[in-house]
Motif scaffolding. Sequence first.
Motif, mmCIF file in Angstrom:
data_model
loop_
_atom_site.group_PDB
_atom_site.id
_atom_site.type_symbol
_atom_site.label_atom_id
_atom_site.label_comp_id
_atom_site.label_asym_id
_atom_site.label_seq_id
_atom_site.Cartn_x
_atom_site.Cartn_y
_atom_site.Cartn_z
ATOM 1 N N MET A 1 13.650 43.258 88.739
ATOM 2 C CA MET A 1 12.415 43.203 89.554
ATOM 3 C C MET A 1 12.358 41.987 90.643
ATOM 4 O O MET A 1 12.403 42.533 91.944
ATOM 5 C CB MET A 1 11.255 42.494 88.587
ATOM 6 N N PHE A 2 13.054 41.011 90.373
ATOM 7 C CA PHE A 2 13.547 39.747 91.492
ATOM 8 C C PHE A 2 14.818 39.560 91.338
ATOM 9 O O PHE A 2 15.287 38.609 91.951
ATOM 10 C CB PHE A 2 12.413 38.807 91.104
ATOM 11 N N GLY A 3 15.649 40.272 90.749
ATOM 12 C CA GLY A 3 17.068 40.101 90.808
ATOM 13 C C GLY A 3 17.382 39.381 89.549
ATOM 14 O O GLY A 3 18.355 38.687 89.608
ATOM 15 N N ILE A 4 16.584 39.258 88.523
ATOM 16 C CA ILE A 4 16.732 38.389 87.446
ATOM 17 C C ILE A 4 16.962 39.309 86.240
ATOM 18 O O ILE A 4 16.201 40.337 85.937
ATOM 19 C CB ILE A 4 15.582 37.699 87.331
ATOM 20 N N ASN A 5 18.034 39.060 85.581
ATOM 21 C CA ASN A 5 18.333 39.806 84.287
ATOM 22 C C ASN A 5 17.634 39.171 83.128
ATOM 23 O O ASN A 5 17.049 38.052 83.227
ATOM 24 C CB ASN A 5 19.906 40.154 83.959
ATOM 25 N N PHE A 9 15.796 35.259 82.677
ATOM 26 C CA PHE A 9 14.297 35.210 82.461
ATOM 27 C C PHE A 9 13.985 34.240 81.106
ATOM 28 O O PHE A 9 13.360 33.605 81.190
ATOM 29 C CB PHE A 9 13.788 36.565 82.092
ATOM 30 N N ILE A 10 14.968 34.514 80.136
ATOM 31 C CA ILE A 10 14.589 33.688 79.028
ATOM 32 C C ILE A 10 15.090 32.261 79.267
ATOM 33 O O ILE A 10 14.038 31.246 78.860
ATOM 34 C CB ILE A 10 15.497 34.088 77.906
ATOM 35 N N ILE A 11 15.879 31.749 79.893
ATOM 36 C CA ILE A 11 16.165 30.467 80.456
ATOM 37 C C ILE A 11 15.124 30.087 81.174
ATOM 38 O O ILE A 11 14.606 28.720 81.158
ATOM 39 C CB ILE A 11 17.638 30.599 81.159
ATOM 40 N N LEU A 12 14.432 30.728 82.095
ATOM 41 C CA LEU A 12 13.354 30.191 82.989
ATOM 42 C C LEU A 12 12.071 30.194 82.139
ATOM 43 O O LEU A 12 11.351 29.055 82.248
ATOM 44 C CB LEU A 12 13.057 31.303 84.189
#
Length: 136
Positions: A1-5, A9-12
């Motif tokens: 979606m935003f270039g995040i795998n 995403f879990i780290i964020l």
Amino acid sequence: MFGINGSEFIILALLAVLILGPDKLPGYAQQLAQLVKNVRRMANGAKEQLREEVGDEITEIEWRKLDPRQYDPRRIIKEALLDDFEDAARAAKESPSVPTARKSIPSSTPAVTPTLPAAAQRLEAGERAPFDLDAT
């Protein structure tokens, strides 16, 4: 979606929990959900308004053809040049005064000499060509 795998995403999400804390996180999550709902509602409203104003013609538009990523200057120039060539070839075939191929003409057929219009006649020896000051 935003270039995040997935792992990013879990780290964020873990950073958000640590920074915001467990007591403020549900409130921010609810605000984010409301924001997403409002954006979707506005997008759907804009689509409906456009459809009402333009009518059913908008569904007939070929959007792929209008995509700027489809722009290839070499292809466009090639098509334009080929169109001009095809138009000239078609005009040459349709024009009776332009010979398309040499054919054997029977001797019983009278010879036809093409005549030029009066303005295109050859000049006599020593005669100057007409010159129009207004045209230059």
